[in-house]
Design a protein around this motif. Sequence first.
Motif, PDB file in Angstrom:
ATOM      1  N   MET A 168       4.680   6.058 -36.161  1.00 50.07           N
ATOM      2  CA  MET A 168       5.828   5.981 -35.268  1.00 50.07           C
ATOM      3  C   MET A 168       6.115   7.365 -34.696  1.00 50.07           C
ATOM      4  SD  MET A 168       9.748   4.709 -36.006  1.00 50.07           S
ATOM      5  CE  MET A 168       9.210   2.985 -36.148  1.00 50.07           C
ATOM      6  N   TYR A 169       6.272   7.418 -33.373  1.00 48.00           N
ATOM      7  CA  TYR A 169       6.625   8.654 -32.679  1.00 48.00           C
ATOM      8  C   TYR A 169       8.038   8.465 -32.120  1.00 48.00           C
ATOM      9  CZ  TYR A 169       1.533   9.060 -32.875  1.00 48.00           C
ATOM     10  OH  TYR A 169       0.222   9.097 -33.297  1.00 48.00           O
ATOM     11  N   ILE A 170       8.967   9.286 -32.572  1.00 45.69           N
ATOM     12  CA  ILE A 170      10.357   9.067 -32.202  1.00 45.69           C
ATOM     13  C   ILE A 170      11.092  10.408 -32.087  1.00 45.69           C
ATOM     14  CG2 ILE A 170      11.025   8.723 -34.634  1.00 45.69           C
ATOM     15  CD1 ILE A 170      13.090   6.646 -33.581  1.00 45.69           C
ATOM     16  N   GLY A 171      11.885  10.545 -31.027  1.00 44.07           N
ATOM     17  CA  GLY A 171      12.658  11.749 -30.811  1.00 44.07           C
ATOM     18  C   GLY A 171      14.072  11.608 -31.338  1.00 44.07           C
ATOM     19  N   THR A 172      14.809  12.719 -31.309  1.00 45.72           N
ATOM     20  CA  THR A 172      16.182  12.722 -31.803  1.00 45.72           C
ATOM     21  C   THR A 172      17.058  13.599 -30.923  1.00 45.72           C
ATOM     22  OG1 THR A 172      15.940  14.659 -33.237  1.00 45.72           O
ATOM     23  CG2 THR A 172      15.344  12.509 -34.174  1.00 45.72           C
ATOM     24  N   ALA A 173      18.363  13.470 -31.149  1.00 42.65           N
ATOM     25  CA  ALA A 173      19.328  14.293 -30.434  1.00 42.65           C
ATOM     26  C   ALA A 173      19.198  15.758 -30.814  1.00 42.65           C
ATOM     27  CB  ALA A 173      20.743  13.807 -30.728  1.00 42.65           C
ATOM     28  N   ALA A 174      18.561  16.038 -31.940  1.00 42.50           N
ATOM     29  CA  ALA A 174      18.376  17.414 -32.384  1.00 42.50           C
ATOM     30  C   ALA A 174      17.269  18.134 -31.628  1.00 42.50           C
ATOM     31  CB  ALA A 174      18.080  17.444 -33.880  1.00 42.50           C
ATOM     32  N   GLY A 175      16.563  17.416 -30.732  1.00 49.18           N
ATOM     33  CA  GLY A 175      15.524  18.040 -29.929  1.00 49.18           C
ATOM     34  C   GLY A 175      14.158  18.050 -30.574  1.00 49.18           C
ATOM     35  N   ASN A 176      13.923  17.131 -31.499  1.00 44.40           N
ATOM     36  CA  ASN A 176      12.629  17.044 -32.162  1.00 44.40           C
ATOM     37  C   ASN A 176      11.928  15.733 -31.835  1.00 44.40           C
ATOM     38  OD1 ASN A 176      12.959  19.504 -33.681  1.00 44.40           O
ATOM     39  ND2 ASN A 176      14.368  18.392 -35.020  1.00 44.40           N
ATOM     40  N   LEU A 177      10.600  15.779 -31.822  1.00 44.73           N
ATOM     41  CA  LEU A 177       9.782  14.568 -31.776  1.00 44.73           C
ATOM     42  C   LEU A 177       9.049  14.485 -33.109  1.00 44.73           C
ATOM     43  CD1 LEU A 177       8.632  12.154 -30.105  1.00 44.73           C
ATOM     44  CD2 LEU A 177       6.666  13.645 -29.615  1.00 44.73           C
ATOM     45  N   HIS A 178       9.252  13.377 -33.827  1.00 42.98           N
ATOM     46  CA  HIS A 178       8.664  13.188 -35.151  1.00 42.98           C
ATOM     47  C   HIS A 178       7.497  12.209 -35.066  1.00 42.98           C
ATOM     48  CE1 HIS A 178      12.262  14.965 -37.205  1.00 42.98           C
ATOM     49  NE2 HIS A 178      12.863  14.492 -36.132  1.00 42.98           N
ATOM     50  N   ALA A 179       6.413  12.516 -35.758  1.00 43.05           N
ATOM     51  CA  ALA A 179       5.330  11.563 -35.998  1.00 43.05           C
ATOM     52  C   ALA A 179       5.397  11.194 -37.469  1.00 43.05           C
ATOM     53  CB  ALA A 179       3.985  12.178 -35.655  1.00 43.05           C
ATOM     54  N   ALA A 199      11.362   7.249 -25.132  1.00 45.15           N
ATOM     55  CA  ALA A 199      10.139   6.944 -25.871  1.00 45.15           C
ATOM     56  C   ALA A 199       8.991   7.764 -25.312  1.00 45.15           C
ATOM     57  CB  ALA A 199       9.804   5.459 -25.761  1.00 45.15           C
ATOM     58  N   PRO A 200       8.173   8.362 -26.156  1.00 43.85           N
ATOM     59  CA  PRO A 200       7.025   9.118 -25.662  1.00 43.85           C
ATOM     60  C   PRO A 200       5.910   8.193 -25.196  1.00 43.85           C
ATOM     61  CG  PRO A 200       7.001   9.078 -28.048  1.00 43.85           C
ATOM     62  CD  PRO A 200       8.291   8.418 -27.626  1.00 43.85           C
ATOM     63  N   TYR A 201       5.010   8.741 -24.399  1.00 48.63           N
ATOM     64  CA  TYR A 201       3.766   8.055 -24.063  1.00 48.63           C
ATOM     65  C   TYR A 201       2.726   8.475 -25.086  1.00 48.63           C
ATOM     66  CZ  TYR A 201      -0.811   7.317 -22.003  1.00 48.63           C
ATOM     67  OH  TYR A 201      -2.126   6.956 -21.819  1.00 48.63           O
ATOM     68  N   VAL A 202       2.045   7.499 -25.680  1.00 54.10           N
ATOM     69  CA  VAL A 202       1.026   7.776 -26.691  1.00 54.10           C
ATOM     70  C   VAL A 202      -0.334   7.393 -26.133  1.00 54.10           C
ATOM     71  CG1 VAL A 202       0.255   7.350 -29.047  1.00 54.10           C
ATOM     72  CG2 VAL A 202       2.706   7.348 -28.523  1.00 54.10           C
ATOM     73  N   GLY A 203      -1.189   8.386 -25.931  1.00 55.05           N
ATOM     74  CA  GLY A 203      -2.524   8.149 -25.413  1.00 55.05           C
ATOM     75  C   GLY A 203      -3.570   8.243 -26.513  1.00 55.05           C
ATOM     76  N   ASP A 204      -4.823   8.364 -26.106  1.00 60.63           N
ATOM     77  CA  ASP A 204      -5.905   8.438 -27.081  1.00 60.63           C
ATOM     78  C   ASP A 204      -5.855   9.730 -27.885  1.00 60.63           C
ATOM     79  OD1 ASP A 204      -6.873   5.984 -26.244  1.00 60.63           O
ATOM     80  OD2 ASP A 204      -8.249   6.863 -24.776  1.00 60.63           O
ATOM     81  N   SER A 205      -5.517  10.841 -27.235  1.00 63.94           N
ATOM     82  CA  SER A 205      -5.524  12.127 -27.932  1.00 63.94           C
ATOM     83  C   SER A 205      -4.247  12.927 -27.730  1.00 63.94           C
ATOM     84  CB  SER A 205      -6.715  12.972 -27.468  1.00 63.94           C
ATOM     85  OG  SER A 205      -6.633  13.224 -26.057  1.00 63.94           O
ATOM     86  N   LYS A 255      -2.206  14.483 -30.587  1.00 62.50           N
ATOM     87  CA  LYS A 255      -1.777  13.273 -31.282  1.00 62.50           C
ATOM     88  C   LYS A 255      -1.919  13.409 -32.796  1.00 62.50           C
ATOM     89  CE  LYS A 255      -2.732   8.273 -31.285  1.00 62.50           C
ATOM     90  NZ  LYS A 255      -3.578   7.217 -30.664  1.00 62.50           N
ATOM     91  N   LYS A 256      -2.928  14.134 -33.264  1.00 63.66           N
ATOM     92  CA  LYS A 256      -3.170  14.240 -34.696  1.00 63.66           C
ATOM     93  C   LYS A 256      -2.359  15.346 -35.349  1.00 63.66           C
ATOM     94  CE  LYS A 256      -7.848  12.289 -34.680  1.00 63.66           C
ATOM     95  NZ  LYS A 256      -9.280  12.525 -35.034  1.00 63.66           N
ATOM     96  N   SER A 257      -2.232  16.472 -34.672  1.00 63.06           N
ATOM     97  CA  SER A 257      -1.619  17.637 -35.309  1.00 63.06           C
ATOM     98  C   SER A 257      -0.227  17.975 -34.800  1.00 63.06           C
ATOM     99  CB  SER A 257      -2.512  18.862 -35.116  1.00 63.06           C
ATOM    100  OG  SER A 257      -2.535  19.248 -33.735  1.00 63.06           O
ATOM    101  N   GLY A 258       0.120  17.498 -33.590  1.00 68.23           N
ATOM    102  CA  GLY A 258       1.390  17.859 -32.987  1.00 68.23           C
ATOM    103  C   GLY A 258       1.370  19.207 -32.295  1.00 68.23           C
ATOM    104  N   ALA A 259       0.207  19.864 -32.255  1.00 67.32           N
ATOM    105  CA  ALA A 259       0.108  21.164 -31.584  1.00 67.32           C
ATOM    106  C   ALA A 259       0.321  20.991 -30.077  1.00 67.32           C
ATOM    107  CB  ALA A 259      -1.256  21.784 -31.855  1.00 67.32           C
ATOM    108  N   GLN A 260       1.060  21.910 -29.495  1.00 68.22           N
ATOM    109  CA  GLN A 260       1.375  21.815 -28.066  1.00 68.22           C
ATOM    110  C   GLN A 260       0.146  22.122 -27.227  1.00 68.22           C
ATOM    111  OE1 GLN A 260       5.335  22.970 -26.435  1.00 68.22           O
ATOM    112  NE2 GLN A 260       4.173  24.598 -25.436  1.00 68.22           N
ATOM    113  N   ARG A 261      -0.107  21.270 -26.229  1.00 66.09           N
ATOM    114  CA  ARG A 261      -1.246  21.448 -25.329  1.00 66.09           C
ATOM    115  C   ARG A 261      -0.822  21.958 -23.959  1.00 66.09           C
ATOM    116  NH1 ARG A 261      -4.428  22.310 -29.179  1.00 66.09           N
ATOM    117  NH2 ARG A 261      -5.206  20.495 -30.345  1.00 66.09           N
ATOM    118  N   TRP A 262       0.282  21.464 -23.451  1.00 68.04           N
ATOM    119  CA  TRP A 262       0.800  21.996 -22.191  1.00 68.04           C
ATOM    120  C   TRP A 262       2.261  21.620 -22.020  1.00 68.04           C
ATOM    121  CZ3 TRP A 262       2.465  17.963 -19.235  1.00 68.04           C
ATOM    122  CH2 TRP A 262       1.765  16.767 -19.253  1.00 68.04           C
ATOM    123  N   VAL A 263       2.934  22.353 -21.105  1.00 70.47           N
ATOM    124  CA  VAL A 263       4.334  22.107 -20.776  1.00 70.47           C
ATOM    125  C   VAL A 263       4.468  22.104 -19.262  1.00 70.47           C
ATOM    126  CG1 VAL A 263       6.711  22.916 -20.975  1.00 70.47           C
ATOM    127  CG2 VAL A 263       5.124  23.261 -22.879  1.00 70.47           C
TER     128      VAL A 263
END
Length: 393
Positions: free
Chosen positions: A59-70, A91-97, A113-121
């Motif tokens: 489950m990928y879900i955000g919060t009012a605290a400004g976090n996205l949790h996996a 709700a986030p968009y969940v792709g293959d990677s 998708k696996k690690s949560g490391a930021q790829r771009w902004v």
Amino acid sequence: MPLHFSYQSVCRAALIGIALLFCSSVFAAISAKVETELNAQPIQLEGRPGQAAIADGVMYIGTAAGNLHAVDMRTGRELWRATADGPVFHAPYVGDSLVLYGSQDGRLRAVDKKSGAQRWVFAAGDVDWDVRDIFINGTPNVVDGIAYFSSEDFRVYAVELATGRAVWQLKLGEEPQAWTIPIMDGVGYIGTWDGHMYAFDIDTGELMWRSSTDDKNRAALPNQVPHVTVVPALSEDAVYFSDWAGNLFAVNRKTGEQLWRFDPGAADSRHVGSRNFIALVDDVVYYSTVEDQHLYGVDRHTGEAVWSTATDGILYGPMRASEGVGLLFEILNDGASFQLHAFDFRTRAITWSADDVAGPPATVDDTVYYGTTDNTVVGRDLRSGKRVYPATN
């Protein structure tokens, strides 16, 4: 016969603020295959939950605290956490990677998708007025590797999913607050605060049309506003949308010319029409009016009402969750709690309700998932309302 609920209506002052908050959230159903076990543990979050997306037992879900949790749905264990500088309610968009998520800080972020490391902004642009903001609205709609989304900076954006590079941007006549952008036959559709629906070519960003409607007496009160923030319903020949003044429109999908307009006659209420979603089911368009407190069914061909009922509460929706069931969302009188109702389109009746709701629902495999008032996540069977996640022993 009226639909009755066992609680009071929201006061008008609280309604306006909370309605605007949830117009900047996502109230769309997120579909993905869920694989969980019945002995799943509760998911505990920090902050009020947003709307979830689910894929491959995560489950990928955000919060009012400004976090996205996996979060692993079987164990309730957090796999990773990504951050933003503002609330993450959509709700986030969940792709293959990659996982894409927007925030009220005006950024769309992509993380691994696996690690949560930021790829771009990707940062949205500036706004014209100090009173406006740059919230990223809704869940991106991804088609052929391009993510389409809007910001309250008056723009629709198309960016490459893999890199975050801007492909094009389209400035609209006013502020959009779309929970998502529906696309059909290479054309995207989005409404704005100027009372119009816009159609654009998703490949080029070219504006194809701005809706042309009969606006005589459209806003019956001096302070009544015809904002269009609802996600439109689409058919092969028409686009259906409501405005905040309570009107329901059908316009030609190719030209934007008005086919009909339904006026509920709610002249004594300022904020009337549906904010978020309407539903097209079996040639009937269903939509709720807010302060007017009604639910209507309107023939999509003629624009004539075929059914209506008064409600004891102020409803948003319905969101179409499956072939025959919709979801209605209600703000309770404390201005911070919510009620969720399942609505049977065939019988036109409420089939079950839940009063522990703190965030918008997501429907996956006939299970409705939503954040609760104690910052956990619950799943209920769409048909019966029985709690199925996490399982009770």
